[in-house]
Design an enzyme around this catalytic site. Structure first.
Site, PDB file in Angstrom:
ATOM      1  CD  GLU A  63      -2.832  -0.883  -0.262  1.00  0.00           C
ATOM      2  OE1 GLU A  63      -2.780   0.426  -0.966  1.00  0.00           O
ATOM      3  OE2 GLU A  63      -3.495  -1.732  -0.658  1.00  0.00           O
TER       4      GLU A  63
HETATM    5  C1  LIG Z   1       3.448  -9.548   0.084  1.00  0.00           C
HETATM    6  C2  LIG Z   1       3.226  -8.570  -0.828  1.00  0.00           C
HETATM    7  C3  LIG Z   1       1.920  -8.258  -1.001  1.00  0.00           C
HETATM    8  C4  LIG Z   1       1.649  -7.155  -2.203  1.00  0.00           C
HETATM    9  N1  LIG Z   1       0.347  -7.094  -2.522  1.00  0.00           N
HETATM   10  C5  LIG Z   1       0.075  -6.366  -3.635  1.00  0.00           C
HETATM   11  C6  LIG Z   1      -1.076  -6.067  -4.363  1.00  0.00           C
HETATM   12  O1  LIG Z   1      -2.249  -6.775  -3.779  1.00  0.00           O
HETATM   13  N2  LIG Z   1      -1.627  -5.273  -5.337  1.00  0.00           N
HETATM   14  C7  LIG Z   1      -0.276  -4.547  -5.948  1.00  0.00           C
HETATM   15  O2  LIG Z   1      -0.529  -3.991  -6.825  1.00  0.00           O
HETATM   16  N3  LIG Z   1       0.841  -4.479  -5.301  1.00  0.00           N
HETATM   17  C8  LIG Z   1       1.230  -5.362  -4.184  1.00  0.00           C
HETATM   18  N4  LIG Z   1       2.295  -5.327  -3.645  1.00  0.00           N
HETATM   19  C9  LIG Z   1       3.693  -4.540  -3.998  1.00  0.00           C
HETATM   20  C10 LIG Z   1       3.770  -3.362  -3.178  1.00  0.00           C
HETATM   21  O3  LIG Z   1       2.573  -2.460  -3.208  1.00  0.00           O
HETATM   22  C11 LIG Z   1       4.987  -2.761  -3.675  1.00  0.00           C
HETATM   23  O4  LIG Z   1       6.053  -3.784  -3.477  1.00  0.00           O
HETATM   24  C12 LIG Z   1       5.289  -1.519  -3.043  1.00  0.00           C
HETATM   25  O5  LIG Z   1       4.442  -0.517  -3.556  1.00  0.00           O
HETATM   26  C13 LIG Z   1       6.735  -0.927  -3.315  1.00  0.00           C
HETATM   27  O6  LIG Z   1       7.418  -1.132  -4.466  1.00  0.00           O
HETATM   28  P1  LIG Z   1       8.439  -1.878  -5.073  1.00  0.00           P
HETATM   29  O7  LIG Z   1       8.523  -3.146  -4.387  1.00  0.00           O
HETATM   30  O8  LIG Z   1       8.602  -1.650  -6.528  1.00  0.00           O
HETATM   31  O9  LIG Z   1       9.439  -1.258  -4.406  1.00  0.00           O
HETATM   32  P2  LIG Z   1      10.186   0.172  -5.149  1.00  0.00           P
HETATM   33  O10 LIG Z   1       9.367   1.122  -5.608  1.00  0.00           O
HETATM   34  O11 LIG Z   1      11.299  -0.406  -6.091  1.00  0.00           O
HETATM   35  O12 LIG Z   1      11.124   0.616  -3.689  1.00  0.00           O
HETATM   36  C14 LIG Z   1      12.377   0.469  -3.291  1.00  0.00           C
HETATM   37  C15 LIG Z   1      12.840   1.397  -2.272  1.00  0.00           C
HETATM   38  O13 LIG Z   1      12.889   2.639  -2.596  1.00  0.00           O
HETATM   39  C16 LIG Z   1      11.908   3.547  -2.017  1.00  0.00           C
HETATM   40  N5  LIG Z   1      11.564   4.622  -3.117  1.00  0.00           N
HETATM   41  C17 LIG Z   1      11.014   4.329  -4.252  1.00  0.00           C
HETATM   42  N6  LIG Z   1      10.724   5.445  -5.015  1.00  0.00           N
HETATM   43  C18 LIG Z   1      11.137   6.434  -3.995  1.00  0.00           C
HETATM   44  C19 LIG Z   1      10.936   7.778  -4.022  1.00  0.00           C
HETATM   45  N7  LIG Z   1      10.346   8.466  -5.108  1.00  0.00           N
HETATM   46  N8  LIG Z   1      11.371   8.567  -3.051  1.00  0.00           N
HETATM   47  C20 LIG Z   1      11.935   7.810  -2.125  1.00  0.00           C
HETATM   48  N9  LIG Z   1      12.312   6.450  -1.885  1.00  0.00           N
HETATM   49  C21 LIG Z   1      11.645   5.811  -2.824  1.00  0.00           C
HETATM   50  C22 LIG Z   1      11.159   2.857  -1.484  1.00  0.00           C
HETATM   51  O14 LIG Z   1      10.398   3.395  -0.346  1.00  0.00           O
HETATM   52  C23 LIG Z   1      11.795   1.405  -1.161  1.00  0.00           C
HETATM   53  O15 LIG Z   1      12.423   1.652   0.096  1.00  0.00           O
HETATM   54  C24 LIG Z   1       2.569  -6.439  -2.715  1.00  0.00           C
HETATM   55  C25 LIG Z   1       4.054  -6.588  -2.249  1.00  0.00           C
HETATM   56  C26 LIG Z   1       4.394  -7.602  -1.356  1.00  0.00           C
HETATM   57  C27 LIG Z   1       5.661  -7.790  -0.793  1.00  0.00           C
END
Ligand SMILES: Cc1cc2nc3c(=O)[nH]c(=O)nc-3n(C[C@H](O)[C@H](O)[C@H](O)COP(=O)(O)OP(=O)(O)OC[C@H]3O[C@@H](n4cnc5c(N)ncnc54)[C@H](O)[C@@H]3O)c2cc1C
Length: 570
Positions: free
Chosen positions: A428
C-alpha cells in the site's frame, strides 16, 4: 496463548479518547448506538478468537500453493473466510443498498483489527474486497455497481487490486499494461502484474480484479492511466460467473511471512475488462481504494502488535528465570522485561488512537461533507498507515526479544508475528512514500490541517495541567516544537529539504498525538490509575524521541545528499 479481543480497550478509546460520539450523533450513523457497537464488538471478537485465531499457524505452516494453475489455500481458510462473509463482516461499512451493514469506518476498523490480529492472512481477502467496494461505490457506473457490489458485499465474490509491475512499484506511472478498446464497449487488457495479493483462491465464486492499464491515447505517467474491472469469470446475462476470462496466475511468490496469503504474478492476455470511472482518471479511482486500504493496513499493524503483545505478556507471566527485585516469581519482575512490556502496550495505545482518530475523520467527512474533516482524514491517513505498521514491526520484534531463545523458535509463534507484519510497512505504498506524501501533498494547505491537530493537543494539555502538571507541560511543549518544525517545513520550496526529514517528521507527529492521547486517558481515569501510570511512562520515556526526530528534520536535505554513493561504499 490464545488471542483475546481487547474489547474494553476499544470501548474506552471510542468513548473517551477519539470522540466517536460525534459520528453516532450524525443522521447518517444515528443507528450506531452504544448497544449496537457493543453487540458488534462482542460478536466480531468471538469470531476472531474462536474461528480465525486457530487458523494463524495453519497458514504459516501450510501456505497457499499453486497446483496445475489452481490456487489451493491453507487448511481451514475456506471455512474461516465463509464465517467472515456469512457474518456480514466483509460488507460492514458498505451501503445497505447493496446488502452492507452501513456502519462507520471506525466500527469497521475495530472489527478489522480484531480479525487481522487473529489471522492476518485470511483477513486480508476481506480487506481487499472492502477497498474495492469503496472504489466501485464512488467511481463505477450504475451497471457495474449493480452487478458487482452485491456479490462483493456478501463475500460471494472477492476483490483484488492490480497496480504493481516489475518496473512500476512506488512509481505506478511507469506501468505498461495495455487496454485496447473492443467493439462492444469493453476493453482487452494485456500485461503482467506482480505481487498481487489473493489473486486467486478456492473459496469464492469469482475473483474481481481492479487493474490499472493504459489506453492507446493515454499519456505517459500517472495521468494516462485508466482503471478496469477484469473478472476471473465473465458474468453471464443473469449475472452469474460464466466463461473464464483470459487471465491466469503464473506463479506464487515465496515470502518471508504471510504464507497463508497467495501473492501472485498475474498474466492478462487480452482479458475482457470494463472501464471504472473516467478514461485516464484511473489513479483517482484507485486512490479511493488505496486510501481505504492504507487505513486498513495501519489497522493490520496495530492488530499484529496486539497479538504479539498478548503472547509476550503471557510468556512473561510464566517464565521463571533469575531473582527479581520485588520477589516476583517470573520474568515480569525484571525491570527490563517490564520496560519491554510497557513500551509495547504504550505504543499500541498510541497507534490505535491514531488509526481510530483517522477513521472518525473519514466517517465525519462522509457524514457531513465538510472540508475540514476531509482534510483531517487525508492528513492522518499516511500517519495511521506508517506509524501503525512501524509499531506492528517494533512490538513484534520486542515480542521475540522478550521470549529470549524461545522467541527465535517457531513453536512459540512469536517469530511469526515478526515475519508476517513486516510486509505491512511495504505494501500500500512503503512507509517512506507515506511520509513523503505527508510532507508534500498533505502540507500543501500551508499546514492548516496539521496546526488544527496541534491546537487540539495543546487544549488537551491545558485541561490536564491541574491533575498532571509535569507531564501536561511536556505534551504542550512537544506540540509547540512540532508546530515550529511544521512552519519550517512549509517554507521549504526545495522539496528535497522536506523529503530528507519526512520519515522523522511523520514519527514525531505520531509521538506527539500519542502523548496527548495518553494524557487524555490519564485525566479520565485519574492520577492513581493504570492508564495514568502508562501515560507517565509514555510521556517521560517515549515522547522525548520527538526532540531528536525534529532535529533531524531541521537538517534539510543538503548534508544528506552530499554523501556520495562512493561514501556509502558503492
Ligand atoms: C506480500 C506483498 C503483497 C503485495 N500485494 C500487492 C497487491 O495486492 N497489489 C499490488 O498492486 N501490489 C502489491 N504489492 C506491491 C507493493 O505495493 C510494492 O512492493 C510497494 O509499493 C513497493 O514497490 P516496489 O516493491 O517496486 O519497491 P520500489 O518502488 O522499487 O522501492 C524500493 C525502495 O525505494 C524507495 N523509493 C522508491 N521510490 C522512491 C521515491 N520517489 N522517493 C524515496 N524513496 C523511494 C522505497 O520506499 C523502497 O524503500 C505487494 C507486495 C508484497 C511484498
Amino acid at each position: 496463548m490464545p488471542y483475546r479481543a481487547p474489547v474494553t480497550d476499544f470501548q474506552f478509546l471510542l468513548d473517551h479518547v477519539v470522540g466517536f460520539q460525534v459520528v453516532s450523533d450524525t443522521p447518517k450513523f444515528a443507528e450506531t448506538t452504544p448497544d449496537v457497537v457493543a453487540a458488534i464488538f462482542g460478536e466480531a471478537g468471538r469470531l476472531s478468537e474462536e474461528v480465525l485465531a486457530p487458523l494463524r499457524r495453519n497458514g504459516d505452516e501450510q501456505g497457499a500453493v499453486l497446483e496445475n494453475g489452481i490456487v489451493r489455500t491453507s487448511p481451514g481458510y475456506a471455512d474461516g473466510y465463509r464465517a467472515m462473509a456469512e457474518g456480514g463482516w466483509v460488507g460492514i461499512s458498505a451501503s445497505p443498498e447493496y446488502g452492507g451493514m452501513g456502519l462507520p469506518q471506525t466500527v469497521g476498523s475495530v472489527v478489522n483489527e480484531m480479525m487481522s490480529s487473529a489471522c492476518l492472512s485470511v483477513h486480508l481477502t476481506s480487506l481487499l474486497s472492502q477497498g474495492q467496494i469503496d472504489a466501485l461505490s464512488h467511481h463505477a457506473s450504475d451497471e457495474i455497481r449493480a452487478l458487482y457490489l452485491p456479490n462483493l458485499v456478501s463475500g460471494e465474490w472477492s476483490g483484488t487490486m492490480n497496480l504493481t509491475e516489475p518496473q512500476a512499484g512506488s512509481d505506478v506511472g511507469g506501468l505498461r499494461t495495455k487496454a485496447i478498446p473492443n467493439d462492444d464497449g469493453t476493453y482487452a487488457i494485456s500485461g503482467q502484474k506482480i505481487f498481487i495479493s489473493w489473486a486467486d483462491n478456492d473459496f469464492t465464486g469469482n475473483v474481481c480484479h481492479l487493474v490499472l492499464a493504459r489506453l492507446p491515447d493515454g499519456g505517459a505517467g500517472t495521468k494516462g492511466i485508466s482503471l478496469f474491472m477484469v473478472p476471473k469469470f465473465i458474468p453471464d446475462s443473469d449475472g452469474n460467473p460464466g466463461k473464464a476470462n483470459t487471465l491466469r496466475v503464473a506463479s506464487l511468490e515465496e515470502k518471508m511471512g504471510l504464507h497463508g496469503s497467495p501473492t501472485a504474478v498475474m498474466e492478462f492476455d487480452g482479458a475482457t475488462g470494463w472501464l471504472v470511472g473516467e478514461r485516464h482518471a484511473g489513479m483517482k479511482a484507485m486512490f479511493t481504494m488505496m486510501n481505504n486500504a492504507r487505513l486498513g493496513v495501519g489497522v493490520q499493524g496495530v492488530g499484529q502488535a496486539e497479538g504479539a503483545y498478548q503472547q509476550a505478556l503471557s510468556f512473561a507471566m510464566e517464565r521463571q528465570q533469575g531473582k527479581t527485585a520485588g520477589g516476583e516469581e517470573t520474568i515480569i519482575g525484571h525491570a527490563d522485561v517490564r520496560r519491554m512490556l510497557a513500551t509495547m502496550k504504550a505504543d499500541i495505545f498510541a497507534a490505535r488512537t491514531i488509526v481510530l482518530a483517522c477513521a472518525v475523520a473519514i466517517d465525519m467527512a462522509e457524514a457531513t461533507d465538510q472540508d475540514s474533516w476531509r482534510a483531517r482524514a487525508e492528513f492522518l491517513t499516511p500517519i495511521a498507515k506508517a506509524f501503525g505498521t512501524d509499531v506492528g514491526c517494533e512490538v513484534a520484534h520486542l515480542g521475540v526479544q522478550l521470549h529470549g531463545g524461545m522467541g527465535y523458535i517457531e513453536e512459540t509463534g512469536a517469530a511469526q508475528y515478526s515475519r508476517d507484519v513486516c510486509v505491512t510497512t511495504i505494501y500500500e505504498g512503503t512507509n517512506g512514500i507515506q511520509a513523503m506524501d505527508l510532507v508534500a501533498r498533505k502540507l500543501a494547505d500551508g499546514g492548516e490541517a496539521a496546526y488544527r491537530i496541534l491546537d487540539e493537543v495543546e487544549t488537551i494539555a491545558e485541561a490536564a495541567r491541574a491533575d498532571f502538571p509535569d507531564i501536561a507541560a511536556k505534551v504542550w511543549t512537544s506540540a509547540e516544537s512540532l508546530r515550529e518544525t511544521t512552519e519550517w517545513l512549509v517554507q521549504q520550496s526545495n522539496l528535497n529539504n522536506r523529503f530528507a526529514g519526512a520519515v522523522p517528521f511523520l514519527r514525531a507527529f505520531a509521538r506527539v498525538i500519542g502523548g496527548a492521547a495518553h494524557l487524555k486517558s490519564a485525566v479520565v481515569d485519574g492520577p492513581d490509575s493504570g492508564r495514568a501510570r502508562m501515560a507517565r511512562f509514555y510521556i517521560t520515556r517515549m515522547l522525548p524521541e520527538h526532540v531528536s526526530l525534529l532535529e533531524q528534520v531541521h537538517q534539510g536535505g543538503e548534508d544528506l545528499m552530499a554523501i556520495t554513493p562512493e561514501d556509502l561504499g558503492a
